[in-house]
Design an enzyme around this catalytic site. Structure first.
Site, PDB file in Angstrom:
ATOM      1  N   ASN A  12     -90.257  35.033  -4.093  1.00  0.00           N
ATOM      2  CA  ASN A  12     -91.282  36.042  -3.790  1.00  0.00           C
ATOM      3  C   ASN A  12     -92.666  35.440  -4.072  1.00  0.00           C
ATOM      4  OD1 ASN A  12     -93.212  38.128  -4.350  1.00  0.00           O
ATOM      5  ND2 ASN A  12     -91.556  39.616  -4.376  1.00  0.00           N
ATOM      6  N   HIS A  15     -97.480  36.885  -5.817  1.00  0.00           N
ATOM      7  CA  HIS A  15     -98.506  36.655  -6.833  1.00  0.00           C
ATOM      8  C   HIS A  15     -99.359  35.413  -6.579  1.00  0.00           C
ATOM      9  CE1 HIS A  15     -97.464  40.300  -8.628  1.00  0.00           C
ATOM     10  NE2 HIS A  15     -96.210  39.946  -8.766  1.00  0.00           N
ATOM     11  N   HIS A  48     -94.026  41.362  -0.271  1.00  0.00           N
ATOM     12  CA  HIS A  48     -94.153  42.820  -0.306  1.00  0.00           C
ATOM     13  C   HIS A  48     -95.541  43.197   0.201  1.00  0.00           C
ATOM     14  CE1 HIS A  48     -93.903  46.675  -3.059  1.00  0.00           C
ATOM     15  NE2 HIS A  48     -94.159  46.969  -1.796  1.00  0.00           N
ATOM     16  N   ARG A  50     -97.875  45.804   0.323  1.00  0.00           N
ATOM     17  CA  ARG A  50     -98.060  47.126  -0.299  1.00  0.00           C
ATOM     18  C   ARG A  50     -99.046  47.943   0.500  1.00  0.00           C
ATOM     19  NH1 ARG A  50     -96.058  47.242  -5.997  1.00  0.00           N
ATOM     20  NH2 ARG A  50     -96.953  49.321  -6.036  1.00  0.00           N
ATOM     21  N   ARG A  54    -102.722  45.100  -2.213  1.00  0.00           N
ATOM     22  CA  ARG A  54    -103.308  44.480  -3.418  1.00  0.00           C
ATOM     23  C   ARG A  54    -102.993  42.980  -3.501  1.00  0.00           C
ATOM     24  NH1 ARG A  54     -99.747  47.299  -8.139  1.00  0.00           N
ATOM     25  NH2 ARG A  54    -100.448  49.143  -7.031  1.00  0.00           N
ATOM     26  N   GLU A  75     -90.550  43.186   2.142  1.00  0.00           N
ATOM     27  CA  GLU A  75     -90.431  44.369   1.275  1.00  0.00           C
ATOM     28  C   GLU A  75     -91.497  45.368   1.647  1.00  0.00           C
ATOM     29  OE1 GLU A  75     -90.790  43.539  -2.836  1.00  0.00           O
ATOM     30  OE2 GLU A  75     -89.037  42.253  -2.884  1.00  0.00           O
ATOM     31  N   THR A 106     -93.167  47.176  -9.039  1.00  0.00           N
ATOM     32  CA  THR A 106     -92.164  48.147  -8.592  1.00  0.00           C
ATOM     33  C   THR A 106     -91.321  48.550  -9.795  1.00  0.00           C
ATOM     34  OG1 THR A 106     -92.162  46.878  -6.561  1.00  0.00           O
ATOM     35  CG2 THR A 106     -90.477  48.565  -6.776  1.00  0.00           C
ATOM     36  N   GLU A 156     -80.192  45.921  -3.209  1.00  0.00           N
ATOM     37  CA  GLU A 156     -80.698  44.994  -4.213  1.00  0.00           C
ATOM     38  C   GLU A 156     -80.769  45.756  -5.523  1.00  0.00           C
ATOM     39  OE1 GLU A 156     -83.824  42.331  -3.157  1.00  0.00           O
ATOM     40  OE2 GLU A 156     -84.584  42.231  -5.213  1.00  0.00           O
ATOM     41  N   HIS A 199     -85.936  41.295  -9.953  1.00  0.00           N
ATOM     42  CA  HIS A 199     -87.064  41.877 -10.682  1.00  0.00           C
ATOM     43  C   HIS A 199     -87.059  41.427 -12.127  1.00  0.00           C
ATOM     44  CE1 HIS A 199     -90.413  44.391 -11.771  1.00  0.00           C
ATOM     45  NE2 HIS A 199     -90.607  44.575 -10.486  1.00  0.00           N
TER      46      HIS A 199
HETATM   47  N1  PXP Z   1     -87.006  42.310  -5.708  1.00  0.00           N
HETATM   48  C1  PXP Z   1     -87.776  43.367  -5.361  1.00  0.00           C
HETATM   49  C2  PXP Z   1     -87.185  44.417  -4.482  1.00  0.00           C
HETATM   50  C3  PXP Z   1     -89.110  43.472  -5.801  1.00  0.00           C
HETATM   51  O1  PXP Z   1     -89.855  44.543  -5.460  1.00  0.00           O
HETATM   52  C4  PXP Z   1     -89.649  42.428  -6.579  1.00  0.00           C
HETATM   53  C5  PXP Z   1     -91.070  42.490  -7.029  1.00  0.00           C
HETATM   54  O2  PXP Z   1     -91.905  42.564  -5.937  1.00  0.00           O
HETATM   55  C6  PXP Z   1     -88.826  41.338  -6.880  1.00  0.00           C
HETATM   56  C7  PXP Z   1     -87.496  41.318  -6.454  1.00  0.00           C
HETATM   57  C8  PXP Z   1     -89.319  40.175  -7.670  1.00  0.00           C
HETATM   58  O3  PXP Z   1     -89.647  40.564  -8.947  1.00  0.00           O
HETATM   59  P1  PXP Z   1     -90.406  39.536  -9.912  1.00  0.00           P
HETATM   60  O4  PXP Z   1     -91.708  39.239  -9.259  1.00  0.00           O
HETATM   61  O5  PXP Z   1     -90.509  40.282 -11.183  1.00  0.00           O
HETATM   62  O6  PXP Z   1     -89.526  38.318 -10.004  1.00  0.00           O
END
Ligand code: PXP
Length: 249
Positions: A12, A15, A48, A50, A54, A75, A106, A156, A199
């Site tokens: 992901n 960030h 994602h 949003r 952001r 996402e 999330t 998930e 997550h």
């Molecule tokens: N899976 C989903 C569905 C998420 O919303 C997120 C965060 O955007 C992640 C995985 C990844 O989480 P993290 O950034 O904490 O590893």
């Protein structure tokens, strides 16, 4: 290890966009990070978009769709605007997540059971367009059954509570969360759902989840982007990949 058993790693890149947006310019570019992640062994890229934009922007999604060779897991919240965007791009996968403007990330899983009818109608055109629809939910039997009934192919499981309990040193709570993730991964698989998880996962928390045989994919972002400050993105991903493979073997 056979291709069937291999646990996929979705990286992901949200960030990277968070850091870029802190200065409002174009650097660092999430697409560049996605291509590096691909080269470092990511099996997919997750982003994602949003509602408040952001981190990831509409332009980032355009760029990812045009340039990636691995699948994009898009996402999004279950809103009309996001449905239109997803139908325009037709990404490999669409993962529906809950979204509240005031949350930092999330926080929980999607409440599928209470919104079954609306969500069934919401995902039908996405499935018809060829997207694999995944629903981000807590390890809760009611939510899994509802996700199955509305026609999702993938769930998930939200690993945030397990990771938080670990980070805070609440080891009994952590082990309870892990046991419930394990049980619900098995239950979802028995219904024919493909099981993903993610997550908050880190090098310290990934292996017990990676060891669940029913889990086919982990989506990991924040920790990998943070760790890349210290090791570089490629080595940070390679170490996660190594830990996942070790847990699996
Ligand atoms: N899976 C989903 C569905 C998420 O919303 C997120 C965060 O955007 C992640 C995985 C990844 O989480 P993290 O950034 O904490 O590893």
């Amino acid at each position: 290890m056979s291709a069937d058993l291999k646990l996929r790693l979705g990286v992901n890149i949200d960030h990277v966009a968070t850091v870029r947006n802190a200065r409002g310019g174009a650097y660092p570019d999430p697409l560049r990070a996605a291509l590096m992640a691909e080269a470092a062994g990511a099996d997919g890229i997750t982003a994602h978009l949003r509602e408040d934009r952001r981190h990831i922007s509409d332009g980032d999604i355009d760029g990812l769709m045009a340039a990636l060779s691995v699948p994009l897991n898009f996402e999004m919240a279950a809103t009309e605007e996001m449905q239109r965007i997803a139908l325009r791009h037709k990404p490999h996968a669409v993962c529906l997540v809950p979204e509240k403007r005031e949350e930092r990330t999330t926080e929980g899983g999607l409440e599928v059971a209470r919104e079954e009818n609306r969500l069934a109608h919401f995902i039908a055109p996405l499935r018809a367009a060829g997207c694999r629809v995944s629903i981000f939910i807590a390890a809760d039997r009611r939510q899994i059954e509802a996700a199955h009934r509305i026609g999702a192919e993938v769930i998930e499981l939200h690993t945030g509570a397990y990771c938080d309990a670990h980070a805070e040193g609440h080891l009994d709570a952590r082990d309870r969360e892990l046991a419930s993730l394990r049980e619900m991964a098995g239950y979802a698989h028995s219904l024919g759902l493909e099981v993903h998880a993610g997550h908050g996962l880190t090098y310290d928390t990934v292996q017990p989840v990676a060891a669940f045989p029913e889990v086919r994919e982990l989506n990991i972002g924040h920790f990998l982007i943070g760790e890349s400050i210290f090791r570089g993105l490629g080595p940070a991903i390679a170490e996660m990949r190594r830990l996942m493979d070790e847990a699996r073997s």
